[in-house]
Enzyme design. Structure first.
Site, PDB file in Angstrom:
ATOM      1  N   HIS A   1      10.544   8.983  -3.265  1.00  0.00           N
ATOM      2  CA  HIS A   1      10.959   8.451  -1.974  1.00  0.00           C
ATOM      3  C   HIS A   1      11.722   7.151  -2.188  1.00  0.00           C
ATOM      4  CE1 HIS A   1       8.017  10.785   0.843  1.00  0.00           C
ATOM      5  NE2 HIS A   1       9.190  11.376   0.739  1.00  0.00           N
TER       6      HIS A   1
ATOM      7  N   ASP B   1      11.957   4.269  -0.806  1.00  0.00           N
ATOM      8  CA  ASP B   1      11.330   2.935  -0.773  1.00  0.00           C
ATOM      9  C   ASP B   1      10.571   2.632  -2.059  1.00  0.00           C
ATOM     10  OD1 ASP B   1       9.564   4.991   0.216  1.00  0.00           O
ATOM     11  OD2 ASP B   1       8.159   3.434   0.847  1.00  0.00           O
ATOM     12  N   HIS B   2      10.573   3.580  -2.995  1.00  0.00           N
ATOM     13  CA  HIS B   2       9.895   3.364  -4.277  1.00  0.00           C
ATOM     14  C   HIS B   2      10.858   3.372  -5.466  1.00  0.00           C
ATOM     15  CE1 HIS B   2       5.664   3.705  -2.811  1.00  0.00           C
ATOM     16  NE2 HIS B   2       6.317   4.239  -1.798  1.00  0.00           N
TER      17      HIS B   2
ATOM     18  N   HIS C   1       0.513  13.640  -1.432  1.00  0.00           N
ATOM     19  CA  HIS C   1       1.534  13.081  -0.553  1.00  0.00           C
ATOM     20  C   HIS C   1       2.414  14.244  -0.079  1.00  0.00           C
ATOM     21  CE1 HIS C   1       3.784   9.968   1.295  1.00  0.00           C
ATOM     22  NE2 HIS C   1       4.799   9.928   0.437  1.00  0.00           N
TER      23      HIS C   1
ATOM     24  N   ASP D   1       1.772   6.683  -3.032  1.00  0.00           N
ATOM     25  CA  ASP D   1       1.486   7.108  -1.663  1.00  0.00           C
ATOM     26  C   ASP D   1       0.605   8.356  -1.681  1.00  0.00           C
ATOM     27  OD1 ASP D   1       3.203   5.087  -1.097  1.00  0.00           O
ATOM     28  OD2 ASP D   1       4.678   6.294  -0.035  1.00  0.00           O
TER      29      ASP D   1
ATOM     30  N   HIS E   1       1.429  -1.604   0.542  1.00  0.00           N
ATOM     31  CA  HIS E   1       2.163  -0.565   1.292  1.00  0.00           C
ATOM     32  C   HIS E   1       1.717  -0.600   2.759  1.00  0.00           C
ATOM     33  CE1 HIS E   1       4.020   3.416   2.102  1.00  0.00           C
ATOM     34  NE2 HIS E   1       4.773   3.125   1.036  1.00  0.00           N
TER      35      HIS E   1
END
Length: 317
Positions: A65, A67-68, A141, A212, A270
């Site tokens: 993802h 944002d990572h 996830h 996540d 997070h």
């Protein structure tokens, strides 16, 4: 060992939290930095600290993802300009190599060092050397996501210097050899055993850094008896249904993992942008209903591990 949180937000950056990035500073252990996830603008966050990008020697990506990992191409490019000439190892899920190499090639990015990308094909040990062991497990996830367990192997016992000197060992390099577990032979032929002049081996630290995930058994297994668990807490207990829908955890889920794993400390990160700074005390209190020793990480928070104890010592900004 120190933990430096560069980004503690969820999904996208906010005014108070950037996207995911955490540096484990192992310079005291004779290593460099290990970076876990690299959200957008991670290198900008580093500029507000005393950390040196050239000292990053390993990067671990939990999942693909944005944002990572959207900060990864810029960071590894800048590492060349900042004197980083040593090889860089990157670990992460299948697809990471294709995405990263395509980005570097299409932008004609030149690196002054060897870049080694290791795609993780299965659960188990991904790194083992004389000092550390890193294990991975698949979490739960909405896309493939890994959690990492970093185990420092037992350390040599402390040198009992008075006992060594009494055994006839002169001051100098022989003492160092004994401290490192090597037996030594003196000038008169006498052999001094390291085990006779050193204390008991000291236990190393264990950290679980989880990507996540919903609450799952794999998280508990990675966190078992860990000194520190870093776990996402995207939602509070009142928004648990949203957490399940999006493959995330509440602060209560994170606390449950730490409790069931018999961990020593939990650092929650997070955090959704829906939670303002004024909400953090309530979030922490919810978690403490299940597990007492909780910290809520903020951007630029630094945690120090010394002599078996975790302390939040300063803000690295």
């Amino acid at each position: 060992m120190d933990l430096h949180f560069l980004g503690t937000g969820a999904g996208m950056p906010s005014k108070t939290r950037n996207t995911s990035a955490l540096i484990v500073n192992l310079t005291a252990e004779g290593r460099g930095y290990w970076l876990f996830d690299c959200g957008e603008a991670t290198q900008h966050q580093i500029l507000h600290t005393s950390l040196k990008p050239r000292k990053i020697e390993k990067i671990f990506i939990t999942h693909l993802h944005g944002d990572h990992l959207f900060g990864l191409p810029g960071l590894i490019s800048s590492r060349s300009f900042l004197g980083g000439n040593e090889p860089l190892d990157i670990y992460g899920p299948a697809g990471l190599s294709t995405w990263l190499w395509s980005t570097l090639q299409l932008t004609n990015t030149h690196l002054n060092y060897e870049l080694c990308i290791h795609e993780i094909a299965e659960e188990g040990i991904v790194i083992e050397d004389e000092d550390f062991l890193v294990r991975v497990k698949k979490l739960e996830h909405v896309i493939p996501c890994f959690g990492y367990r970093i185990e420092q192997k037992p350390l040599a016992g402390k040198l009992l210097i008075e006992k060594a000197l009494a055994a006839g060992v002169p001051k100098g390099p022989l003492l160092k050899n004994l401290k490192e577990g090597q037996d030594v032979t003196l000038a008169d032929g006498q052999v001094v055993l390291s085990e006779d002049v050193t204390g008991e081996p000291q236990q190393g630290f264990t950290i679980a850094i989880l990507g996540d995930t919903k609450y799952c058994d794999a998280s508990v297994e990675l966190a078992e008896e860990a000194d520190i668990v870093v776990h996402e807490a995207t939602f509070d207990n009142e928004t648990g249904n949203l957490a399940k829908d999006y493959g995330h955890s509440t602060i209560g889920d994170a606390a449950k993992v730490a409790k069931n794993a018999n961990a020593s400390a939990l650092i929650a990160n997070h955090i959704s942008a829906r939670f303002l700074p004024s909400d953090i005390a309530k979030l922490k209190k919810q978690g403490q209903e299940t597990f007492e020793n909780i910290y809520i990480a903020e951007d630029f928070a630094c945690f120090e591990w010394r002599d078996g104890k975790l302390n939040e010592v300063k803000n690295t900004e």
